[in-house]
Design a protein around this motif. Structure first.
Motif, mmCIF file in Angstrom:
data_model
loop_
_atom_site.group_PDB
_atom_site.id
_atom_site.type_symbol
_atom_site.label_atom_id
_atom_site.label_comp_id
_atom_site.label_asym_id
_atom_site.label_seq_id
_atom_site.Cartn_x
_atom_site.Cartn_y
_atom_site.Cartn_z
ATOM 1 N N GLU A 1 0.825 -1.204 0.000
ATOM 2 C CA GLU A 1 0.000 0.000 0.000
ATOM 3 C C GLU A 1 0.861 1.257 0.000
ATOM 4 O O GLU A 1 0.496 2.261 -0.615
ATOM 5 C CB GLU A 1 -0.918 -0.003 1.218
ATOM 6 N N GLN B 1 2.145 1.899 -3.561
ATOM 7 C CA GLN B 1 1.032 2.277 -4.424
ATOM 8 C C GLN B 1 0.553 3.696 -4.129
ATOM 9 O O GLN B 1 0.229 4.455 -5.047
ATOM 10 C CB GLN B 1 -0.113 1.273 -4.256
ATOM 11 N N LYS C 1 0.681 6.909 -6.708
ATOM 12 C CA LYS C 1 -0.541 7.656 -7.015
ATOM 13 C C LYS C 1 -0.299 9.160 -6.940
ATOM 14 O O LYS C 1 -0.830 9.933 -7.741
ATOM 15 C CB LYS C 1 -1.658 7.251 -6.065
ATOM 16 N N GLU D 1 0.579 4.440 -11.848
ATOM 17 C CA GLU D 1 0.014 3.201 -11.344
ATOM 18 C C GLU D 1 1.079 2.107 -11.413
ATOM 19 O O GLU D 1 1.846 2.036 -12.373
ATOM 20 C CB GLU D 1 -1.196 2.771 -12.169
ATOM 21 N N PRO D 2 1.133 1.232 -10.397
ATOM 22 C CA PRO D 2 2.107 0.143 -10.439
ATOM 23 C C PRO D 2 1.800 -0.816 -11.575
ATOM 24 O O PRO D 2 0.641 -1.060 -11.898
ATOM 25 C CB PRO D 2 1.943 -0.536 -9.078
#
Length: 307
Positions: A263, A266, A270, A275-276
């Protein structure tokens, strides 16, 4: 032990090494050096440090950042991985032949923006206006080999347009040109244009990704807006020279992909409008080859040369 050096290019991070063989099974045993061909604080540097911190924790060795900005990535590793080899005969390497993909870290999208003074509210209206006024619109770009210029050339090709590319030394200067209405349009990364869009200084018309973005759900993609086969993204990933031991590539891929599932990573991506992207080494290699083919074609048609 082979010596491993990570080289982060504009939009991509490359792994350079010497040696190999059985030693790869216990890699790494030394400090890893990551060369970032961009100054501290920019998006490329931020992403490189994000990856470096996670790699260091997982691999048990420090990952040291070495910023070497300038030259459009040339100082760090001669050129960007896909873009510059497509337009320069003296890049010094072939992206597809000399490198093997390790991991594609992320994709980020661009936004087609126009001056609020331009009497258009959609891509269809912009295309129609440009066709009715050939050669009269100025397109701001951060130099001929920058993605901002290549994205504009792709729009010209796909939509059959004629507008004038005005090249600047930086993206900030090209955006200033559009804000000041000396240029009427540009296509730039979402991180560069977001604040200007929100302040009403630029009017967004479409995103360049393959699908709509949650940050701006009302904005269509370029394809939805009527520009066929138009997808432009900036990406950041890890590659290794051809011949890098497979165990090294596999371990780096596993470490980076595991970090992308967290998280914390990510959330950080963001904030950068990214985006991964979790892919295998083979998938990333195929992507690089496809990007090389696309930009080689565009550069040839547009007559863009870095030499």
């Amino acid at each position: 032990m082979p010596r491993i050096t990570l080289v982060c290019l504009i939009g991509v991070c490359a792994v350079l090494h010497s040696g190999g063989g059985a030693e790869a099974q216990v890699y790494p045993t030394k400090v890893i050096k990551m060369i970032v061909p961009a100054g501290p604080g920019g998006p490329t540097d931020v992403l490189a440090r994000l990856v470096a911190d996670r790699m260091a924790a997982a691999l048990g060795q420090p990952v040291i950042i070495d910023n070497r900005g300038g030259g459009g990535g040339a100082i760090g590793a001669k050129a960007t991985l896909a873009n510059i080899p497509a337009i320069s005969k003296s890049a010094g390497y072939d992206s597809a032949k000399n490198f093997a993909g390790v991991a594609k870290v992320m994709d980020s999208y661009q936004v087609l923006v126009v001056s609020p003074n331009l009497p258009v509210k959609s891509v269809a209206e912009l295309t129609a206006y440009a066709k009715a006024n050939p050669g009269k619109l100025n397109y701001g770009a951060a130099g001929p080999i920058n993605l901002t210029n290549l994205a504009g050339e792709l729009y010209k090709l796909k939509a059959g347009l004629d507008f004038v590319a005005v090249h600047f030394k930086s993206g900030a200067e090209s955006l200033t040109c559009v804000v000041g209405d000396q240029c009427q349009l540009t296509i730039d990364n979402v991180t560069a244009v977001r604040a200007l869009m929100e302040d009403g200084k630029l009017r967004p018309l479409a995103v360049t990704s393959a699908r709509r973005q949650t940050d701006f759900p009302a904005l269509p993609t370029m394809i939805e807006a009527g520009v066929p086969d138009y997808v432009v993204t900036s990406f950041f990933g890890v590659v290794a020279p051809a011949g890098t031991p497979a165990p090294v590539i596999a371990r780096l891929n596993a470490v980076i992909n595991e970090a992308l599932r967290t998280e914390a990573v990510q959330a950080a991506l963001k904030k950068l409008g990214a985006e991964p992207t979790i892919e295998s080494p083979e998938q990333f290699s195929d992507f690089i080859a496809a990007e090389m083919r696309k930009w080689t074609e565009i550069a040839a048609i547009a007559g863009i040369k870095a030499d």
